[in-house]
Design a protein around this motif. Structure first.
Motif, PDB file in Angstrom:
ATOM      1  N   ARG A  78     -43.497 -14.946 -10.477  1.00  0.00           N
ATOM      2  CA  ARG A  78     -42.404 -14.478  -9.617  1.00  0.00           C
ATOM      3  C   ARG A  78     -41.670 -13.312 -10.263  1.00  0.00           C
ATOM      4  O   ARG A  78     -41.389 -12.295  -9.610  1.00  0.00           O
ATOM      5  CB  ARG A  78     -41.433 -15.629  -9.338  1.00  0.00           C
ATOM      6  CG  ARG A  78     -40.257 -15.238  -8.445  1.00  0.00           C
ATOM      7  CD  ARG A  78     -39.274 -16.377  -8.280  1.00  0.00           C
ATOM      8  NE  ARG A  78     -38.584 -16.689  -9.532  1.00  0.00           N
ATOM      9  CZ  ARG A  78     -37.538 -17.502  -9.620  1.00  0.00           C
ATOM     10  NH1 ARG A  78     -37.073 -18.106  -8.531  1.00  0.00           N
ATOM     11  NH2 ARG A  78     -36.962 -17.744 -10.782  1.00  0.00           N
ATOM     12  N   ALA A  79     -41.356 -13.434 -11.544  1.00  0.00           N
ATOM     13  CA  ALA A  79     -40.627 -12.369 -12.231  1.00  0.00           C
ATOM     14  C   ALA A  79     -41.467 -11.099 -12.314  1.00  0.00           C
ATOM     15  O   ALA A  79     -40.968  -9.991 -12.082  1.00  0.00           O
ATOM     16  CB  ALA A  79     -40.219 -12.838 -13.625  1.00  0.00           C
ATOM     17  N   ALA A  80     -42.761 -11.238 -12.641  1.00  0.00           N
ATOM     18  CA  ALA A  80     -43.624 -10.062 -12.744  1.00  0.00           C
ATOM     19  C   ALA A  80     -43.739  -9.352 -11.404  1.00  0.00           C
ATOM     20  O   ALA A  80     -43.743  -8.112 -11.341  1.00  0.00           O
ATOM     21  CB  ALA A  80     -45.003 -10.467 -13.259  1.00  0.00           C
ATOM     22  N   ALA A  81     -43.821 -10.118 -10.314  1.00  0.00           N
ATOM     23  CA  ALA A  81     -43.904  -9.508  -8.987  1.00  0.00           C
ATOM     24  C   ALA A  81     -42.653  -8.698  -8.679  1.00  0.00           C
ATOM     25  O   ALA A  81     -42.730  -7.614  -8.086  1.00  0.00           O
ATOM     26  CB  ALA A  81     -44.113 -10.588  -7.928  1.00  0.00           C
ATOM     27  N   PHE A  82     -41.493  -9.192  -9.096  1.00  0.00           N
ATOM     28  CA  PHE A  82     -40.248  -8.462  -8.853  1.00  0.00           C
ATOM     29  C   PHE A  82     -40.237  -7.143  -9.619  1.00  0.00           C
ATOM     30  O   PHE A  82     -39.959  -6.074  -9.050  1.00  0.00           O
ATOM     31  CB  PHE A  82     -39.048  -9.319  -9.260  1.00  0.00           C
ATOM     32  CG  PHE A  82     -37.727  -8.612  -9.137  1.00  0.00           C
ATOM     33  CD1 PHE A  82     -37.116  -8.468  -7.903  1.00  0.00           C
ATOM     34  CD2 PHE A  82     -37.095  -8.085 -10.254  1.00  0.00           C
ATOM     35  CE1 PHE A  82     -35.898  -7.809  -7.782  1.00  0.00           C
ATOM     36  CE2 PHE A  82     -35.880  -7.425 -10.148  1.00  0.00           C
ATOM     37  CZ  PHE A  82     -35.277  -7.291  -8.907  1.00  0.00           C
ATOM     38  N   TYR A  83     -40.536  -7.196 -10.907  1.00  0.00           N
ATOM     39  CA  TYR A  83     -40.502  -5.968 -11.705  1.00  0.00           C
ATOM     40  C   TYR A  83     -41.592  -4.982 -11.275  1.00  0.00           C
ATOM     41  O   TYR A  83     -41.385  -3.768 -11.317  1.00  0.00           O
ATOM     42  CB  TYR A  83     -40.635  -6.303 -13.191  1.00  0.00           C
ATOM     43  CG  TYR A  83     -39.352  -6.822 -13.799  1.00  0.00           C
ATOM     44  CD1 TYR A  83     -38.411  -5.948 -14.325  1.00  0.00           C
ATOM     45  CD2 TYR A  83     -39.069  -8.182 -13.817  1.00  0.00           C
ATOM     46  CE1 TYR A  83     -37.222  -6.414 -14.872  1.00  0.00           C
ATOM     47  CE2 TYR A  83     -37.882  -8.661 -14.358  1.00  0.00           C
ATOM     48  CZ  TYR A  83     -36.962  -7.774 -14.878  1.00  0.00           C
ATOM     49  OH  TYR A  83     -35.777  -8.242 -15.404  1.00  0.00           O
ATOM     50  N   ASP A  88     -43.398  -4.968  -8.062  1.00  0.00           N
ATOM     51  CA  ASP A  88     -43.408  -4.561  -6.659  1.00  0.00           C
ATOM     52  C   ASP A  88     -42.061  -4.026  -6.183  1.00  0.00           C
ATOM     53  O   ASP A  88     -42.016  -3.132  -5.331  1.00  0.00           O
ATOM     54  CB  ASP A  88     -43.819  -5.742  -5.777  1.00  0.00           C
ATOM     55  CG  ASP A  88     -45.195  -6.283  -6.146  1.00  0.00           C
ATOM     56  OD1 ASP A  88     -46.000  -5.513  -6.710  1.00  0.00           O
ATOM     57  OD2 ASP A  88     -45.455  -7.471  -5.885  1.00  0.00           O
ATOM     58  N   ALA A  89     -40.965  -4.570  -6.723  1.00  0.00           N
ATOM     59  CA  ALA A  89     -39.645  -4.146  -6.258  1.00  0.00           C
ATOM     60  C   ALA A  89     -39.053  -3.027  -7.104  1.00  0.00           C
ATOM     61  O   ALA A  89     -38.257  -2.232  -6.603  1.00  0.00           O
ATOM     62  CB  ALA A  89     -38.688  -5.340  -6.239  1.00  0.00           C
ATOM     63  N   LEU A  90     -39.444  -2.958  -8.385  1.00  0.00           N
ATOM     64  CA  LEU A  90     -38.851  -1.951  -9.265  1.00  0.00           C
ATOM     65  C   LEU A  90     -39.844  -0.888  -9.721  1.00  0.00           C
ATOM     66  O   LEU A  90     -39.432   0.134 -10.274  1.00  0.00           O
ATOM     67  CB  LEU A  90     -38.222  -2.627 -10.491  1.00  0.00           C
ATOM     68  CG  LEU A  90     -37.085  -3.610 -10.191  1.00  0.00           C
ATOM     69  CD1 LEU A  90     -36.557  -4.212 -11.485  1.00  0.00           C
ATOM     70  CD2 LEU A  90     -35.951  -2.936  -9.421  1.00  0.00           C
ATOM     71  N   GLY A  91     -41.140  -1.125  -9.534  1.00  0.00           N
ATOM     72  CA  GLY A  91     -42.119  -0.085  -9.813  1.00  0.00           C
ATOM     73  C   GLY A  91     -42.683  -0.043 -11.209  1.00  0.00           C
ATOM     74  O   GLY A  91     -43.390   0.911 -11.563  1.00  0.00           O
ATOM     75  N   PHE A  92     -42.422  -1.062 -12.037  1.00  0.00           N
ATOM     76  CA  PHE A  92     -43.052  -1.102 -13.349  1.00  0.00           C
ATOM     77  C   PHE A  92     -44.532  -1.454 -13.194  1.00  0.00           C
ATOM     78  O   PHE A  92     -44.913  -2.189 -12.281  1.00  0.00           O
ATOM     79  CB  PHE A  92     -42.369  -2.139 -14.245  1.00  0.00           C
ATOM     80  CG  PHE A  92     -40.992  -1.743 -14.708  1.00  0.00           C
ATOM     81  CD1 PHE A  92     -40.830  -0.967 -15.843  1.00  0.00           C
ATOM     82  CD2 PHE A  92     -39.869  -2.141 -14.005  1.00  0.00           C
ATOM     83  CE1 PHE A  92     -39.565  -0.599 -16.269  1.00  0.00           C
ATOM     84  CE2 PHE A  92     -38.592  -1.776 -14.425  1.00  0.00           C
ATOM     85  CZ  PHE A  92     -38.442  -1.000 -15.557  1.00  0.00           C
ATOM     86  N   ALA A  93     -45.350  -0.946 -14.094  1.00  0.00           N
ATOM     87  CA  ALA A  93     -46.787  -1.232 -14.062  1.00  0.00           C
ATOM     88  C   ALA A  93     -47.090  -2.402 -14.989  1.00  0.00           C
ATOM     89  O   ALA A  93     -46.635  -2.425 -16.137  1.00  0.00           O
ATOM     90  CB  ALA A  93     -47.586  -0.005 -14.490  1.00  0.00           C
ATOM     91  N   GLU A  94     -47.860  -3.354 -14.482  1.00  0.00           N
ATOM     92  CA  GLU A  94     -48.248  -4.484 -15.325  1.00  0.00           C
ATOM     93  C   GLU A  94     -49.359  -4.038 -16.267  1.00  0.00           C
ATOM     94  O   GLU A  94     -50.405  -3.562 -15.830  1.00  0.00           O
ATOM     95  CB  GLU A  94     -48.707  -5.655 -14.468  1.00  0.00           C
ATOM     96  CG  GLU A  94     -48.960  -6.917 -15.270  1.00  0.00           C
ATOM     97  CD  GLU A  94     -49.178  -8.139 -14.402  1.00  0.00           C
ATOM     98  OE1 GLU A  94     -50.101  -8.909 -14.714  1.00  0.00           O
ATOM     99  OE2 GLU A  94     -48.423  -8.319 -13.415  1.00  0.00           O
ATOM    100  N   GLN A  95     -49.122  -4.222 -17.560  1.00  0.00           N
ATOM    101  CA  GLN A  95     -50.070  -3.755 -18.567  1.00  0.00           C
ATOM    102  C   GLN A  95     -50.940  -4.863 -19.139  1.00  0.00           C
ATOM    103  O   GLN A  95     -52.078  -4.617 -19.540  1.00  0.00           O
ATOM    104  CB  GLN A  95     -49.307  -3.073 -19.717  1.00  0.00           C
ATOM    105  CG  GLN A  95     -48.553  -1.818 -19.317  1.00  0.00           C
ATOM    106  CD  GLN A  95     -49.473  -0.689 -18.914  1.00  0.00           C
ATOM    107  OE1 GLN A  95     -50.624  -0.620 -19.347  1.00  0.00           O
ATOM    108  NE2 GLN A  95     -48.994   0.208 -18.070  1.00  0.00           N
ATOM    109  N   MET A 109     -37.732   1.523  -2.797  1.00  0.00           N
ATOM    110  CA  MET A 109     -38.757   0.539  -3.145  1.00  0.00           C
ATOM    111  C   MET A 109     -38.165  -0.864  -3.169  1.00  0.00           C
ATOM    112  O   MET A 109     -38.764  -1.825  -2.665  1.00  0.00           O
ATOM    113  CB  MET A 109     -39.365   0.888  -4.510  1.00  0.00           C
ATOM    114  CG  MET A 109     -40.491  -0.035  -4.954  1.00  0.00           C
ATOM    115  SD  MET A 109     -41.164   0.445  -6.569  1.00  0.00           S
ATOM    116  CE  MET A 109     -41.787   2.079  -6.181  1.00  0.00           C
ATOM    117  N   LEU A 110     -36.980  -0.999  -3.753  1.00  0.00           N
ATOM    118  CA  LEU A 110     -36.321  -2.299  -3.835  1.00  0.00           C
ATOM    119  C   LEU A 110     -36.033  -2.848  -2.443  1.00  0.00           C
ATOM    120  O   LEU A 110     -36.305  -4.018  -2.151  1.00  0.00           O
ATOM    121  CB  LEU A 110     -35.023  -2.162  -4.635  1.00  0.00           C
ATOM    122  CG  LEU A 110     -34.159  -3.411  -4.781  1.00  0.00           C
ATOM    123  CD1 LEU A 110     -34.889  -4.471  -5.602  1.00  0.00           C
ATOM    124  CD2 LEU A 110     -32.824  -3.057  -5.443  1.00  0.00           C
ATOM    125  N   ALA A 111     -35.503  -2.004  -1.563  1.00  0.00           N
ATOM    126  CA  ALA A 111     -35.173  -2.452  -0.210  1.00  0.00           C
ATOM    127  C   ALA A 111     -36.425  -2.839   0.566  1.00  0.00           C
ATOM    128  O   ALA A 111     -36.447  -3.848   1.282  1.00  0.00           O
ATOM    129  CB  ALA A 111     -34.405  -1.352   0.519  1.00  0.00           C
TER     130      ALA A 111
END
Length: 216
Positions: free
Chosen positions: A109-114, A116-123, A180-182
């Motif tokens: 859940r936390a990774a999806a927020f950062y 999809d909502a904030l635009g960080f790339a999962e590394q 993106m957040l909205a």
């Protein structure tokens, strides 16, 4: 908090200062992308001191996306051999806050927020942890549930980070983040807005502030 040192020599000098002060080091790991040591401050909050390996030597995932994070024993003797003969009594001016680690109740859940909502790339992903960044870095944010899976937010007066502040390159990047957040949350995540600033909370109540770098 994880303090990034500009070189192995600078990291070795810090390790020597910690040892001379008699402060306990709880762990030391080779993560492939970096060499890191771990300790706690007087309030029991985790502190990491580390130095990156050259980016071209970072192990990459087979799909070419992100990095391979590993946890191997650190060769402390080899690291300390890099220390200058007369280490400076203070941290180098080039030290920086390289990343933060956050305890979360649900990593997915936390990774999806950062992401999809904030635009960080999962590394990278490890069991119970996710690592995200901007600009291709190995991680600016580490999320883990090793000691917090299913837990609620900490008490209001508990020691911890009051807010994590990210500086964006320009005002248009801040506007893109707001859009993106909205879009990702359907407007369900409240945000505090002020000129050049947006503040939100992640799903675990960690407070985040995004600032647009002023033009010079």
């Amino acid at each position: 908090m994880a303090w990034l040192h500009p070189s192995r020599a600078a990291l070795a000098a810090t390790v020597e200062r910690v040892l001379e002060a008699g402060w306990p080091i709880h762990g030391a790991s080779d993560h492939g992308v970096s060499e890191a040591l771990y300790l706690s401050d007087p309030d029991g909050l985790g502190v990491e001191i580390y130095a990156d390996r050259p980016r071209e030597r970072w192990p990459r995932r087979a799909d070419g996306r992100g990095v391979e994070m590993v946890t191997l024993p650190l060769d402390i003797d080899d690291l300390l051999a890099q220390a200058p003969l007369e280490p400076a009594p203070e941290l180098p001016a080039a030290i920086a806050l390289g990343h933060v680690h956050l305890k979360v109740s649900d990593v997915a859940r936390a990774a999806a927020f950062y992401r999809d909502a904030l635009g960080f790339a999962e590394q990278a992903r490890l069991p119970g942890a996710a690592f995200l960044s901007a600009g291709g870095y190995h991680h600016h944010i580490g999320l883990n549930s090793w000691q917090s899976r299913g837990a609620g937010p900490p008490p209001a007066r508990a020691p911890g980070l009051a807010r994590i502040v990210f500086e964006l390159a320009h005002a248009s990047a801040l506007a893109q983040l707001e859009d993106m957040l909205a879009t990702a949350t359907g407007g369900r995540v409240p945000a505090e807005r002020a000129p050049g600033r947006v503040c939100v909370e992640d799903p675990d109540g960690n407070r985040l502030a995004f600032l647009a770098r002023p033009r010079v």
